[in-house]
Design a protein around this motif. Structure first.
Motif: not given
Length: 428
Positions: A233-250
């Motif tokens: 529904f959101i992202f499969n493991r093989d489709e993560l290149d369609n997203y940008e990911f960044e760390f926020d404060d833990p």
């Protein structure tokens, strides 16, 4: 005139029916008064911030040594029902951003128990357990571990479901149900199923307005956002290149250290997802997700969510938010709570002012047991993914039944709204 639903790739987790209703005579349905049944002790109370006394919503209360849980509502209220033969035990209280607590069951009173939680202020960025350096790689590893970190047996879960609809700031409808979730293993792509144990509703749409907004899917809307069971529904493991990911404060919850990862879709030519993932730093388990669907493109968003509407109207969502939380038992995690909130604008032709509706659905797992052979006897209680709870609920009958079930305490605003609706019905 109808607007046909056009959903591809599982993007729209929720669809709505907007139907023009005519006024007509019918019988009123009464708001319930909770009736206790023998065999259970009920403990009610409120969870608040220790410093500000602000109500804490979505806080979990779990009876240790059992699978009994409940969750606080938006006012911080809870109702915890425990069998009478369980009395020498403790209750774990946890909430995001607060230090967890273990309280003896004897601490709770049958009246009103106030639980104060201390905000966690530890400098988490210095904790050595945080070793991941690439957010996308971390999310990929989380998805690869769903067979290790989550239930891998068929499980039957009892859950409480609530669906509310507001027009502006006024509550106009309340539907509730106790359901059984027939949960498939997390390492399987088999679909979860839901059977209806009991349901009830608070009011008839026809007496509330000329426009009845109905939510299609009922409890499935809050179950489909189990991202670890339904990553498609959101992202499969093989489709993560369609997203940008960044760390926020833990962050930290219940003494667990969490990575916080912000994500957003790169392609924004249609409604697109963005939000936060909360990942256990030690086991790399997703323990919470809070995400939104950007609906700035009104036409595309309307095509995703609006199935049917009356002529002379335009209907489109202006806010779409989802939340899912997981619980842990003996080192394995499982779906514990899901919430979906949508705000809609209805524009009427030749009318100066529009109407705003907010639909909120939430479901909390209150108990569960394993079903190792996976056998489920299907009967008429099973509901499909197109169910409309406001139509299928039977009204507020069989009062005594509800006393046994852990429920999300009704918002005071809901109670007041239904009381006013009743009074109006009696006058008419």
């Amino acid at each position: 005139m109808e607007t046909k639903l056009n959903v591809t790739g599982g993007r729209a987790l929720i669809t709505l029916l907007l139907i023009l209703m005519g006024l007509g005579p019918h019988s009123a349905t009464a708001f319930y008064q909770e009736t206790e049944t023998t065999g259970y002790d009920t403990y009610k109370g409120k969870v608040v911030d220790q410093n500000s006394s602000r109500a804490i919503s979505s806080a979990y209360l779990s009876v240790d040594g059992t699978n009994i849980t409940t969750v606080t509502n938006s006012e911080g209220d809870f109702s915890l029902k425990v069998p009478e033969d369980i009395f020498e035990t403790t209750v774990t209280v946890s909430a995001m951003g607060y230090a967890g607590q273990k309280l003896a069951l004897s601490y709770f009173k049958e009246g009103n128990t106030v639980i104060e939680m201390q905000e966690s202020v530890e400098e988490l960025s210095e904790v050595s357990i945080f070793s991941a350096t690439d957010a996308k790689s971390l999310v990929r590893e989380v998805l690869s571990k769903r067979g290790d970190n989550y239930f891998t047996e068929d499980t039957q879960m009892k859950a409480f479901y609530r669906e509310t609809i507001k027009k502006g700031s006024r509550n106009v409808s309340l539907s509730e149900a106790v359901v059984e979730i027939h949960k498939k293993p997390y390492d399987s792509w088999a679909k979860d199923e839901i059977s209806l144990i009991k349901s009830r509703k608070s009011a008839d749409y026809e007496r509330l307005d000329t426009l009845a907004l109905k939510l299609r899917g009922g409890p499935f809307n809050t179950l489909h956002i189990d991202l670890m069971k339904n990553p498609q529904f959101i992202f499969n493991r093989d489709e993560l290149d369609n997203y940008e990911f960044e760390f926020d404060d833990p962050a930290r919850i219940n003494n667990k250290y969490l990575y916080v990862v912000d994500f957003r879709e790169l392609y924004q030519g249609e409604p697109w997802y963005f939000g936060k993932l909360f990942i256990d730093a030690e086991t790399l388990t997703l323990v919470k997700a809070d995400f939104n669907l950007n609906v700035d493109d009104r036409k595309a968003a309307a095509n995703l969510f609006v199935k049917k509407k009356p002529g002379g109207t335009k209907a489109y969502p202006v806010n779409v938010n989802y939340e899912v939380n997981y619980r842990e038992q003996n080192g394995k995690w499982y779906y514990g709570y899901g919430r979906a909130e949508l705000e809609f604008v209805i524009n009427w032709k030749r009318k100066l002012f529009n109407s705003r509706y907010t639909v909120n659905s939430e479901m909390a797992v209150t108990d569960w047991e394993r079903n190792p052979d996976g056998k489920v006897k299907r009967d008429d209680s099973f509901i499909n993914e197109r169910v409309v709870m406001a139509d299928d609920a039977s009204g507020f009958n069989d009062m005594a039944f509800w006393g046994e079930n852990n429920i999300i305490e009704p918002d005071k605003s809901i109670e007041n709204a239904i009381e006013k609706i009743q009074q109006q019905m009696r006058r008419n």
